[in-house]
Enzyme design. Structure first.
Site, PDB file in Angstrom:
ATOM      1  CE  LYS A 109      -1.550  -1.431   4.206  1.00 50.78           C
ATOM      2  NZ  LYS A 109      -0.459  -2.341   4.411  1.00 50.78           N
ATOM      3  CB  VAL A 136      -7.538  -1.349  -0.204  1.00 49.16           C
ATOM      4  CG1 VAL A 136      -8.505  -0.380   0.472  1.00 49.16           C
ATOM      5  CG2 VAL A 136      -6.840  -0.631  -1.369  1.00 49.16           C
ATOM      6  CE  LYS A 209      -4.685  -0.779   4.907  1.00 45.55           C
ATOM      7  NZ  LYS A 209      -5.084  -1.458   6.157  1.00 45.55           N
TER       8      LYS A 209
END
Length: 336
Positions: A109, A136, A209
């Site tokens: 991420k 995510v 995220k």
């Protein structure tokens, strides 16, 4: 020609930590199932690790598949799965994989939040796939919902509890009355927090995220510097007492919302500790569970919830992306 008779799709795995080990294990024990779904076997051609001397729990993976030199794996694979984390060497390896004609699955991420735009542009130029559902909310298909299921809709906002570590802490304080600093200590002891918990406690994980979700939802360039970010490290027990007195609990909420027109969206992103009603879906999200609420013009309110971390959970999302990319390869071979 059956799946067994079809030439295999060669898979290189970069990283053999918690997630990498789970991916390798599932590639082995679900080999027949995955072959049927792909239309060809998935062949693990190697696993890159940093330290070959470290004992590893990789049942079914032959010792000669382990290597501390990832470059030959990247050069010879059809699909590269990157679960090693960090910015480098992961970024360079992904770039070399794409340039060599491989598709890439990643759960990284922070790399994507910082350099995802360049990596996606490279994948487009090379005609290759770059998939990252696992980056995510692990197995919860939030990215797929935003990118595919709602592709014909207009998303208005996304709000979510996207970091299970901090939610565990906040839930312990709100529901069980554990003092805040004691809850942080317990989370560390149980493995919810890394040795350096900064990324979780300061909202950096959640910020990465929500950046990825905002890009997918509105197709605009949003970066970590655009996130209005406040972590939970500055909270005090009195903050929880004040919230409790009004029937609320505190949750770390990542948000993205859009104003303006569909052709000229103005997107804002934030991560903040936020009081919510105790009976709100966020207020009732327990321990390490994640929840994302999406508001769309036609679809209305959608709620997605589940485990946002963990080896098997993250591996589920990695394998989902891997199967989709491998299917596309098999179809392309048949058409060639």
């Amino acid at each position: 020609m059956t799946a067994v008779d079809t030439p295999p799709v060669r898979v290189a795995l970069l990283g053999a930590g918690t997630v990498g080990a789970a991916v390798a294990r599932r590639l082995g024990d679900r080999a027949d199932l995955l072959a049927r779904r792909v239309g060809a076997p998935l062949e693990l051609v190697g696993v890159a690790v940093r330290d070959l001397t470290r004992p590893r729990d990789l049942p079914g993976v032959a010792a000669d598949l382990l290597t501390d030199d990832p470059d030959p794996l990247v050069a010879g694979a059809d699909i590269v799965v990157e679960v090693m984390g960090g910015i480098q060497p992961a970024r360079g390896l992904i770039e070399r994989a794409l340039a060599a004609g491989a598709d890439v699955v990643t759960a990284n991420k922070q790399l994507l939040a910082q350099h995802g735009t360049e990596l996606e542009a490279l994948a487009d130029r090379e005609g290759r796939g770059l998939a990252y559902e696992a980056a995510v909310v692990a197995a919860v298909p939030v990215m797929r919902t935003v990118r595919e299921a709602l592709a014909g809709d207009e998303i208005r906002s996304i709000h979510g509890i996207v970091n299970g570590s901090t939610n565990y802490i906040l839930d312990m304080v709100a529901r069980l009355g554990v003092p805040f600093q004691e809850a942080v200590r317990q989370a560390g002891d149980l493995g919810y927090l890394e040795a350096d918990p900064t990324e979780d406690l300061e909202g950096l994980d959640a910020a990465a995220k929500i950046v990825l979700l905002a890009r997918a939802a509105w197709g605009v360039e949003v970066g970590l510097a655009d996130v209005q970010r406040q972590g939970i490290s500055g909270l005090r027990d009195t903050d929880f007492e004040d919230a409790r007195g009004t029937g609320q609990v505190i949750r770390l909420i990542a948000s993205a919302w859009c104003s303006g027109s569909a052709s000229e969206p103005r997107v804002e992103v934030a991560v903040r500790p936020t009081p919510v009603a105790a009976d709100h879906p966020f207020g009732m999200t327990r321990e390490g569970t994640n929840m994302v609420i999406i508001e769309a013009e036609s679809a209305g309110t959608l709620r997605l919830t589940g485990a946002g971390a963990g080896g098997d959970e993250t591996a589920s999302a990695v394998l989902g992306d891997l199967v989709n990319l491998a299917r596309a390869r098999v179809v392309a071979r048949r058409r060639a």
